[in-house]
Structures are given as C-alpha cells and as structure tokens.
Design an enzyme around this catalytic site. Structure first.
Site, PDB file in Angstrom:
ATOM      1  N   LYS A 111       0.931  -1.160   0.008  1.00  0.00           N
ATOM      2  CA  LYS A 111      -0.127   0.075   0.145  1.00  0.00           C
ATOM      3  C   LYS A 111       0.835   1.318   0.035  1.00  0.00           C
ATOM      4  CE  LYS A 111      -2.303  -1.060   3.656  1.00  0.00           C
ATOM      5  NZ  LYS A 111      -1.639  -2.351   4.095  1.00  0.00           N
TER       6      LYS A 111
ATOM      7  N   ARG B  13      -9.294   0.527   9.366  1.00  0.00           N
ATOM      8  CA  ARG B  13      -9.153  -0.825   9.849  1.00  0.00           C
ATOM      9  C   ARG B  13     -10.086  -1.379  10.484  1.00  0.00           C
ATOM     10  NH1 ARG B  13      -2.874   0.155   9.085  1.00  0.00           N
ATOM     11  NH2 ARG B  13      -1.902  -2.070   9.506  1.00  0.00           N
TER      12      ARG B  13
ATOM     13  N   ARG C 176      11.717  -6.724   4.867  1.00  0.00           N
ATOM     14  CA  ARG C 176      11.744  -5.212   5.100  1.00  0.00           C
ATOM     15  C   ARG C 176      12.094  -4.992   6.484  1.00  0.00           C
ATOM     16  NH1 ARG C 176       5.831  -2.341   4.878  1.00  0.00           N
ATOM     17  NH2 ARG C 176       5.385  -2.933   6.783  1.00  0.00           N
TER      18      ARG C 176
ATOM     19  N   ARG D 125      11.647  -1.132  11.635  1.00  0.00           N
ATOM     20  CA  ARG D 125      10.278  -1.491  12.545  1.00  0.00           C
ATOM     21  C   ARG D 125      10.347  -2.734  13.281  1.00  0.00           C
ATOM     22  NH1 ARG D 125       5.054  -0.371   8.605  1.00  0.00           N
ATOM     23  NH2 ARG D 125       4.329  -1.364  10.166  1.00  0.00           N
TER      24      ARG D 125
ATOM     25  N   ARG E  69      -0.528  -9.439  13.576  1.00  0.00           N
ATOM     26  CA  ARG E  69      -1.079  -8.148  12.761  1.00  0.00           C
ATOM     27  C   ARG E  69      -1.959  -8.850  11.929  1.00  0.00           C
ATOM     28  NH1 ARG E  69       4.406  -5.846  10.837  1.00  0.00           N
ATOM     29  NH2 ARG E  69       3.383  -4.542   9.552  1.00  0.00           N
TER      30      ARG E  69
HETATM   31  P1  AMP Z   1       0.949   0.025   9.158  1.00  0.00           P
HETATM   32  O1  AMP Z   1       2.226   0.815   9.082  1.00  0.00           O
HETATM   33  O2  AMP Z   1      -0.154   0.528   8.359  1.00  0.00           O
HETATM   34  O3  AMP Z   1       1.301  -1.355   9.096  1.00  0.00           O
HETATM   35  O4  AMP Z   1       0.617   0.347  10.814  1.00  0.00           O
HETATM   36  C1  AMP Z   1       1.518   0.003  11.841  1.00  0.00           C
HETATM   37  C2  AMP Z   1       0.739  -0.242  13.054  1.00  0.00           C
HETATM   38  O5  AMP Z   1       0.143   1.077  13.438  1.00  0.00           O
HETATM   39  C3  AMP Z   1      -0.358  -1.066  13.085  1.00  0.00           C
HETATM   40  O6  AMP Z   1      -0.071  -2.548  13.407  1.00  0.00           O
HETATM   41  C4  AMP Z   1      -1.398  -0.444  14.401  1.00  0.00           C
HETATM   42  O7  AMP Z   1      -0.710  -0.691  15.341  1.00  0.00           O
HETATM   43  C5  AMP Z   1      -1.237   0.920  14.083  1.00  0.00           C
HETATM   44  N1  AMP Z   1      -2.159   1.238  13.165  1.00  0.00           N
HETATM   45  C6  AMP Z   1      -1.898   2.029  11.744  1.00  0.00           C
HETATM   46  N2  AMP Z   1      -3.118   2.368  11.183  1.00  0.00           N
HETATM   47  C7  AMP Z   1      -4.350   1.955  12.309  1.00  0.00           C
HETATM   48  C8  AMP Z   1      -5.517   1.893  12.284  1.00  0.00           C
HETATM   49  N3  AMP Z   1      -6.319   2.407  10.939  1.00  0.00           N
HETATM   50  N4  AMP Z   1      -6.283   1.686  13.184  1.00  0.00           N
HETATM   51  C9  AMP Z   1      -5.749   1.126  14.267  1.00  0.00           C
HETATM   52  N5  AMP Z   1      -4.458   0.911  14.495  1.00  0.00           N
HETATM   53  C10 AMP Z   1      -3.585   1.494  13.590  1.00  0.00           C
END
Ligand code: AMP
Length: 193
Positions: A14, A89, A128, A134, A146
């Site tokens: 994404k 989400r 990654r 991360r 996740r």
């Molecule tokens: P991502 O980079 O999108 O994979 O997000 C990393 C982490 O941020 C996720 O595992 C969640 O802990 C938090 N996070 C990001 N977007 C959301 C969302 N829309 N709702 C809840 N937690 C989020």
C-alpha cells in the site's frame, strides 16, 4: 474530489503504491501507520498512547485513531482528494470516515484492495524488517498477530464496502509499475466520470 481507500494486508504494498498514486492524481496521502510512527519517534502523548499496541502488532484503539485521522484531514481541507493508506481498519473507523467526509460533503470514491497470499507477505515483511528498523516487522509472531487483527477486525470491511458498491481489488503480485497500472485503470474510471 476523489477519495481512495487503499486496502490490503500488512506488506501488500500500500505504502509503495501510495507514493506513485499521490503524485499521479494529486492526492494528499494519509498513512495512519506513518503518522503513528512519527508520533512515536517524537515521543508525543499520542505516540505514548499508541506505543504498546504498535509494539505488539495490535490495532491502536479506534477512538485515538479516528481522532488522529480527522486531525490529518482538517490540516488539508484544500486538498483535491485523499489517499487513505492503512485506514480504515475496523467497521467503526469506516463509519466514522463516512460520517466525517459527509460533514464536508465528500465521500469515499472507491476502496481498492491489493491482493496477495499471506505467506508471500510474511516473507516480504521479514525482509523489510531487516532494513526498516520497524520492530513490528522483525518478529514473525508479531507479524502473525497483525494478520490475526486483520482477519478479525479489518476483513469485514470488504463486505462493508462491497455492499456500497465501492469495493475493487487488484492482484498485488507483480512489478511496482504493473501494480500501479492496475490501480490506475480503476481510478481513471472515476476521473472520467
Ligand atoms: P502500518 O504501517 O499501516 O502497518 O501500521 C503499523 C501499526 O500502526 C499497526 O500495526 C497498528 O498498531 C497501528 N495502526 C496503523 N493504522 C491503524 C488503524 N487504522 N487502526 C488502528 N491501528 C493502526
């Protein structure tokens, strides 16, 4: 105004695609993951509140996430469109987004999913993690958590958007250019309308 929700499991690409699409369509890119990481790095109150959830690979509670997203939209009310990456989400987030956009006479134009097999994505995330720094990408059990979160809380959004005739999906496996082309074919259709 076109508002695109880029949908997909962690590692589906994404963020990579958003970088191209935001340029091509002049959209404001909001990645909730990036905003949380920025807050974490700067040790803000929001960062402190989100940290334990992010470290475990759990979703951050809706209340905090929705508030943050609304603030990001408010910073960009002159935008000609948004590209939402990693949001919504949960169903509650999707409902809040609809309501918030409606309050500005906007709406979600389309939700486009990047489809890919879990095992391919898990390998991709572990790769990654070697360079991204991360913590949530470096440990297979956190990555699997996740995916659990995705399956329980995020996957129901497919029905949510399908019932509104807003759900599209593309094959997320291929070169970056191929996938950008697949996504563009869908977005272009809305621009011509
Ligand atoms: P991502 O980079 O999108 O994979 O997000 C990393 C982490 O941020 C996720 O595992 C969640 O802990 C938090 N996070 C990001 N977007 C959301 C969302 N829309 N709702 C809840 N937690 C989020």
């Amino acid at each position: 105004m076109i508002n695109i929700v880029l949908f997909g499991k962690p590692g589906a690409g994404k963020g990579t695609q958003a970088e191209f699409l935001k340029q091509k369509y002049n959209l404001v890119h909001i990645s909730t993951g990036d905003v949380f990481r920025f807050n974490l790095k700067n040790d803000t109150l929001l960062g402190k509140q989100a940290k334990e959830y992010m470290d475990r690979g759990d979703l951050v509670p809706d209340e905090l996430t929705i508030k943050m997203l609304q603030d990001e939209i408010e910073k960009n009310t002159e935008a000609t469109g948004f590209l939402f990456d990693g949001f919504p989400r949960t169903i509650a987030q999707a409902e809040a987004l609809d309501e918030f956009l409606a309050s500005k006479n906007w709406d979600v134009t389309a939700t486009i999913a990047l489809e890919a097999d879990d095992e391919i994505l898990i390998k991709r995330l572990l790769e990654r993690g070697k360079t991204s720094g991360r913590v949530d990408d470096q440990d297979e059990s956190k990555i699997r958590n996740r995916y659990e979160e995705y399956n329980h809380k995020t996957a129901p959004l497919i029905d949510y958007y399908t019932s509104k005739n807003l759900f599209y999906s593309v094959n997320g496996i291929g070169t970056i250019e191929e996938i950008t082309r697949r996504l563009s074919l869908i977005i272009d259709d809305f621009i011509d309308k």
